[in-house]
Design a protein around this motif. Structure first.
Motif, PDB file in Angstrom:
ATOM      1  N   VAL A  16       0.548  -1.228   0.070  1.00 45.15           N
ATOM      2  CA  VAL A  16       0.142   0.283   0.651  1.00 45.15           C
ATOM      3  C   VAL A  16       0.619   1.244  -0.068  1.00 45.15           C
ATOM      4  O   VAL A  16       0.857   2.067  -0.619  1.00 45.15           O
ATOM      5  N   GLY A  17       1.714   1.446   1.048  1.00 47.51           N
ATOM      6  CA  GLY A  17       2.969   2.777   0.382  1.00 47.51           C
ATOM      7  C   GLY A  17       3.571   2.578  -0.412  1.00 47.51           C
ATOM      8  O   GLY A  17       4.176   3.767  -0.702  1.00 47.51           O
ATOM      9  N   ARG A  18       3.608   2.148  -1.166  1.00 49.99           N
ATOM     10  CA  ARG A  18       4.193   1.913  -2.398  1.00 49.99           C
ATOM     11  C   ARG A  18       3.206   1.765  -3.474  1.00 49.99           C
ATOM     12  O   ARG A  18       3.431   1.627  -5.121  1.00 49.99           O
ATOM     13  N   GLY A  19       1.947   2.225  -3.174  1.00 51.05           N
ATOM     14  CA  GLY A  19       0.643   2.846  -4.526  1.00 51.05           C
ATOM     15  C   GLY A  19       0.777   0.839  -5.554  1.00 51.05           C
ATOM     16  O   GLY A  19       0.655   1.709  -6.243  1.00 51.05           O
ATOM     17  N   ALA A  20       1.059  -0.169  -4.623  1.00 50.54           N
ATOM     18  CA  ALA A  20       1.300  -0.975  -5.564  1.00 50.54           C
ATOM     19  C   ALA A  20       0.133  -1.233  -6.525  1.00 50.54           C
ATOM     20  O   ALA A  20      -1.016  -1.305  -5.600  1.00 50.54           O
ATOM     21  N   GLU A  21      -0.314  -1.340  -7.458  1.00 54.80           N
ATOM     22  CA  GLU A  21      -1.221  -1.835  -8.378  1.00 54.80           C
ATOM     23  C   GLU A  21      -1.308  -3.335  -8.876  1.00 54.80           C
ATOM     24  O   GLU A  21      -0.683  -3.956  -9.339  1.00 54.80           O
ATOM     25  N   GLY A  22      -2.817  -4.222  -8.764  1.00 61.22           N
ATOM     26  CA  GLY A  22      -2.607  -5.382  -9.468  1.00 61.22           C
ATOM     27  C   GLY A  22      -2.749  -6.578  -8.338  1.00 61.22           C
ATOM     28  O   GLY A  22      -2.977  -7.041  -7.381  1.00 61.22           O
ATOM     29  N   THR A  23      -2.202  -7.478  -8.769  1.00 57.67           N
ATOM     30  CA  THR A  23      -1.962  -8.851  -7.950  1.00 57.67           C
ATOM     31  C   THR A  23      -0.538  -9.233  -7.412  1.00 57.67           C
ATOM     32  O   THR A  23       0.184  -9.173  -8.819  1.00 57.67           O
TER      33      THR A  23
END
Length: 285
Positions: free
Chosen positions: A193-200
């Motif tokens: 979340v802190g790295r702004g991750a998206e996807g799986t």
């Protein structure tokens, strides 16, 4: 950052609250505060909280019972996810959804990659796979497996109880995966979340085990810590010797290399985390 967490009383929900970054404002809901089968109430709750991030750690996880309660499982594991995503469409918030290795059929010769084709073999797996389908571009999906935590309802604590009661246990040896400490899973979710991750992404502890391997390790570590007085005989059995209503994937190891690469961290072996959990279990009395 304003974060709404569902499944507050679950193993992961508790771990997420304990490991939350100081910069987050947490609202955590359990089933009593928000019935996920009530679409209207759920939509209103998400709208009123207006979170930047909604972490859905709630799920119907009674794998065998789901075979006779598939519609109830679907309402929680799939329909509710769609309601959350729709409600967040209005506010612009991001959905972080936690799913399972049970979305795979267990026939792969290699650890499952995040983008591998889903082919669930149980009602629980089907409903979790359907839930994943409600995620939008920009949302985050984290799959995990064999989750346990001190004080929770899980395989480790069940084994310790049975080891105190019996001299011999039968444990399935032909279902392969990796145990996962909820605290480590929570820390990975917050880091993504802190790295702004998206996807799986996938997260489980390092290493490979069968349920039999896991049980043997539990007996050894529990004996060393004085949680049990004697180590029972543990007999490896085939899945066909322990029939259950729901079919389990025979091999559901998750490839977590993408997660580790993005976070630039080192995975912790499941045996090390098992030892950590049992020490916490002993401290709980």
């Amino acid at each position: 950052m304003k974060v709404l967490i569902t499944g507050a009383k679950g193993q992961l929900g508790g771990a997420l609250r304990r490991t939350a970054p100081d910069s987050t404002l947490i609202t955590a809901l359990d089933a009593e505060q928000c019935d996920l089968t009530d679409s209207g109430a759920l939509r209103e709750k998400v709208a009123s909280e207006n979170p930047d991030i909604l972490i859905n750690a709630a799920a119907y996880t009674a794998v065998d019972k789901a075979e006779s309660e598939e519609e109830l499982a679907r309402s929680i594991n799939a329909d509710a996810v769609g309601v959350m995503a729709n409600a967040l469409d209005q506010s612009g918030g991001k959905l972080v959804h936690v799913s399972t290795d049970f979305v795979f059929d267990g026939t792969s010769p290699l650890a499952y990659q995040p983008e591998d084709q889903k082919a669930p073999v149980s009602a629980y797996g089907r409903t979790k796979a359907e839930g994943e389908g409600h995620l939008r571009a920009g949302d985050l999906l984290v799959r995990t497996a064999w989750v346990y935590e001190a004080g929770g309802a899980n395989f480790v604590r069940t084994m310790i109880r049975l080891m105190k009661e019996r001299d011999e246990l039968n444990v399935v040896v032909d279902q392969i995966g990796a145990p996962t400490l909820a605290t480590g899973l929570a820390q990975t979710i917050w880091a993504l979340v802190g790295r702004g991750a998206e996807g799986t992404y996938h997260h489980s502890d390092a290493g490979v085990a069968s349920w039999y391997d896991f049980a043997v390790a539990i007996s050894e570590e529990a004996l060393a810590l004085g949680l049990i007085d004697t180590k029972p005989r543990i007999r490896p059995i085939a899945t066909e010797e322990y029939p259950t209503p729901a079919q389990r994937p025979a091999f559901s190891l998750l490839d977590c290399s993408k997660t580790r690469m993005v976070l630039a961290d080192e995975p912790v072996h499941w045996r090390e985390n098992l030892r950590r959990m049992l020490k916490e279990e002993k401290a709980l009395g």
